[in-house]
Design a protein around this motif. Structure first.
Motif, mmCIF file in Angstrom:
data_model
loop_
_atom_site.group_PDB
_atom_site.id
_atom_site.type_symbol
_atom_site.label_atom_id
_atom_site.label_comp_id
_atom_site.label_asym_id
_atom_site.label_seq_id
_atom_site.Cartn_x
_atom_site.Cartn_y
_atom_site.Cartn_z
ATOM 1 N N SER A 65 0.657 -1.057 -0.168
ATOM 2 C CA SER A 65 -0.083 0.256 -0.230
ATOM 3 C C SER A 65 1.087 1.416 0.081
ATOM 4 O O SER A 65 0.358 2.021 0.066
ATOM 5 C CB SER A 65 -0.780 -0.057 1.427
ATOM 6 N N GLY A 66 2.060 1.571 -0.738
ATOM 7 C CA GLY A 66 2.689 2.229 0.117
ATOM 8 C C GLY A 66 3.812 2.308 0.868
ATOM 9 O O GLY A 66 4.982 2.850 0.979
ATOM 10 N N ASN A 67 3.175 2.368 1.899
ATOM 11 C CA ASN A 67 4.038 2.708 3.545
ATOM 12 C C ASN A 67 4.415 1.159 3.980
ATOM 13 O O ASN A 67 4.973 1.285 5.494
ATOM 14 C CB ASN A 67 2.887 3.159 4.311
ATOM 15 N N GLY A 68 4.630 0.173 3.206
ATOM 16 C CA GLY A 68 5.826 -1.317 3.140
ATOM 17 C C GLY A 68 4.881 -2.046 4.259
ATOM 18 O O GLY A 68 5.034 -3.294 4.209
ATOM 19 N N SER A 69 3.461 -1.447 4.382
ATOM 20 C CA SER A 69 2.450 -3.093 4.155
ATOM 21 C C SER A 69 1.980 -4.288 3.493
ATOM 22 O O SER A 69 1.666 -3.107 2.220
ATOM 23 C CB SER A 69 1.861 -2.218 6.063
ATOM 24 N N ILE A 70 1.619 -4.763 3.746
ATOM 25 C CA ILE A 70 0.720 -5.912 3.130
ATOM 26 C C ILE A 70 -0.606 -5.842 3.786
ATOM 27 O O ILE A 70 -0.585 -6.812 4.833
ATOM 28 C CB ILE A 70 2.097 -7.014 2.933
ATOM 29 N N ARG A 71 -1.066 -6.176 2.381
ATOM 30 C CA ARG A 71 -2.726 -6.396 2.582
ATOM 31 C C ARG A 71 -3.200 -7.537 2.384
ATOM 32 O O ARG A 71 -2.549 -7.811 1.076
ATOM 33 C CB ARG A 71 -3.570 -5.643 1.854
ATOM 34 N N GLN A 72 -3.731 -8.545 2.490
ATOM 35 C CA GLN A 72 -4.257 -9.626 2.292
ATOM 36 C C GLN A 72 -6.073 -9.523 1.798
ATOM 37 O O GLN A 72 -5.800 -9.794 3.257
ATOM 38 C CB GLN A 72 -4.187 -10.798 2.759
ATOM 39 N N ARG A 73 -6.295 -10.169 0.835
ATOM 40 C CA ARG A 73 -8.407 -10.143 1.290
ATOM 41 C C ARG A 73 -8.387 -11.725 2.793
ATOM 42 O O ARG A 73 -7.313 -12.527 2.903
ATOM 43 C CB ARG A 73 -8.509 -10.958 0.132
ATOM 44 N N PRO A 74 -9.171 -11.167 2.971
ATOM 45 C CA PRO A 74 -9.881 -12.225 4.549
ATOM 46 C C PRO A 74 -10.186 -13.767 3.767
ATOM 47 O O PRO A 74 -9.356 -14.482 4.099
ATOM 48 C CB PRO A 74 -10.620 -11.324 5.112
ATOM 49 N N TRP A 75 -10.586 -14.050 2.778
ATOM 50 C CA TRP A 75 -10.745 -15.076 2.090
ATOM 51 C C TRP A 75 -10.086 -15.809 1.872
ATOM 52 O O TRP A 75 -10.207 -17.488 2.022
ATOM 53 C CB TRP A 75 -11.878 -14.885 1.166
ATOM 54 N N GLY A 76 -8.627 -15.403 1.487
ATOM 55 C CA GLY A 76 -7.869 -15.881 0.648
ATOM 56 C C GLY A 76 -6.581 -16.508 2.267
ATOM 57 O O GLY A 76 -6.325 -17.304 1.500
ATOM 58 N N LEU A 77 -6.454 -15.884 2.903
ATOM 59 C CA LEU A 77 -6.248 -16.139 4.625
ATOM 60 C C LEU A 77 -6.791 -17.204 4.968
ATOM 61 O O LEU A 77 -6.146 -18.093 5.163
ATOM 62 C CB LEU A 77 -6.185 -15.213 5.349
ATOM 63 N N VAL A 78 -8.739 -17.191 4.395
ATOM 64 C CA VAL A 78 -9.709 -18.418 5.287
ATOM 65 C C VAL A 78 -9.065 -20.060 4.300
ATOM 66 O O VAL A 78 -8.473 -21.013 4.946
ATOM 67 C CB VAL A 78 -10.845 -18.005 4.962
ATOM 68 N N VAL A 79 -8.701 -19.410 3.047
ATOM 69 C CA VAL A 79 -8.266 -20.876 2.223
ATOM 70 C C VAL A 79 -7.398 -21.201 2.323
ATOM 71 O O VAL A 79 -7.087 -21.968 2.629
ATOM 72 C CB VAL A 79 -8.626 -19.660 0.582
ATOM 73 N N ARG B 35 -2.112 -4.339 17.736
ATOM 74 C CA ARG B 35 -2.278 -5.056 18.619
ATOM 75 C C ARG B 35 -3.950 -5.067 18.371
ATOM 76 O O ARG B 35 -4.869 -7.259 18.998
ATOM 77 C CB ARG B 35 -2.567 -4.103 19.707
ATOM 78 N N LEU B 36 -4.738 -4.437 18.058
ATOM 79 C CA LEU B 36 -6.617 -4.611 18.064
ATOM 80 C C LEU B 36 -6.955 -5.987 16.786
ATOM 81 O O LEU B 36 -7.435 -6.577 17.198
ATOM 82 C CB LEU B 36 -6.846 -3.324 17.113
ATOM 83 N N ALA B 37 -6.068 -5.951 16.335
ATOM 84 C CA ALA B 37 -5.913 -7.374 15.052
ATOM 85 C C ALA B 37 -6.281 -8.073 16.045
ATOM 86 O O ALA B 37 -6.847 -9.621 15.395
ATOM 87 C CB ALA B 37 -5.068 -7.158 13.716
ATOM 88 N N PHE C 221 -9.382 -6.797 10.248
ATOM 89 C CA PHE C 221 -8.453 -5.864 10.736
ATOM 90 C C PHE C 221 -7.389 -4.925 10.266
ATOM 91 O O PHE C 221 -7.213 -4.182 10.106
ATOM 92 C CB PHE C 221 -8.525 -6.226 12.507
ATOM 93 N N LEU C 222 -6.524 -5.801 10.162
ATOM 94 C CA LEU C 222 -5.693 -5.296 9.239
ATOM 95 C C LEU C 222 -6.257 -4.571 7.631
ATOM 96 O O LEU C 222 -5.302 -3.430 8.175
ATOM 97 C CB LEU C 222 -4.038 -6.756 8.583
ATOM 98 N N ASN C 223 -6.503 -5.279 7.330
ATOM 99 C CA ASN C 223 -6.770 -4.476 5.646
ATOM 100 C C ASN C 223 -7.002 -3.161 6.675
ATOM 101 O O ASN C 223 -7.289 -1.927 5.991
ATOM 102 C CB ASN C 223 -7.550 -5.241 5.049
ATOM 103 N N ARG C 224 -8.814 -3.203 7.355
ATOM 104 C CA ARG C 224 -8.916 -2.118 7.752
ATOM 105 C C ARG C 224 -7.785 -0.860 8.440
ATOM 106 O O ARG C 224 -8.494 0.403 7.803
ATOM 107 C CB ARG C 224 -10.416 -2.319 8.791
ATOM 108 N N ALA C 225 -7.426 -1.135 8.931
ATOM 109 C CA ALA C 225 -6.190 -0.139 9.953
ATOM 110 C C ALA C 225 -5.241 0.360 8.566
ATOM 111 O O ALA C 225 -4.792 0.830 8.690
ATOM 112 C CB ALA C 225 -5.243 -1.374 10.612
ATOM 113 N N ASN C 226 -4.994 -0.989 7.747
ATOM 114 C CA ASN C 226 -3.910 -0.171 6.774
ATOM 115 C C ASN C 226 -4.880 0.652 5.754
ATOM 116 O O ASN C 226 -4.312 1.823 4.864
ATOM 117 C CB ASN C 226 -3.609 -1.500 5.632
#
Length: 136
Positions: A7-21, A76-78, A129-134
């Motif tokens: 996302s530009g700030n070095g954080s990596i996003r992943q869709r929740p369904w991909g992580l579930v699969v 921490r919230l995630a 929660f991580l995606n929401r925070a990013n």
């Protein structure tokens, strides 16, 4: 992981369904490994404890969430939300399993089934929660 995006700030996003699969597939691998080990040792009189199966399964299944946690800044919230979801779903599924199969309630099979079912849900809550925070 194919769903990762920077996302530009070095954080990596992943869709929740991909992580579930990915988590469910790794759970199936862990359960298959435990099943093969059980079939190989059963003729010799060793019946493994179901807790060992849960441990084997969860060690493999939690790896994608651990990698996601390491890739970005810790939230921490995630983690708290994922642990609360894991505990809630585990207890709800355990209660349902003990209600449906009352004979297995003494051997804690309900808790083990609940934990195996709750791992992907906890991973999805963590990724959400991580995606929401990013995004924020």
């Amino acid at each position: 992981m194919a769903d990762e995006k920077d996302s530009g700030n070095g954080s990596i996003r992943q869709r929740p369904w991909g992580l579930v699969v990915e988590t469910v597939l790794l759970e199936l691998v862990g359960l298959a490994f435990f099943g093969i080990a059980t079939l190989l040792t059963w003729p010799f009189g060793w019946l493994p404890d179901p807790t060992l199966g849960t441990l084997t399964t969860s060690m493999l299944a939690l790896w994608p969430a651990v990698e996601l946690y390491r890739a970005g800044p810790p939230r921490r919230l995630a983690v708290v939300a994922a642990v609360l979801a894991l505990a809630t779903v585990t207890l709800l599924v355990a209660a349902a399993a003990n209600w449906v199969l009352p004979a297995s309630a003494d051997s804690d099979v309900g808790i083990l089934i609940g934990y195996v079912v709750a791992i992907p849900i906890g991973a999805a809550v963590f990724a959400w929660f991580l995606n929401r925070a990013n995004v924020a």
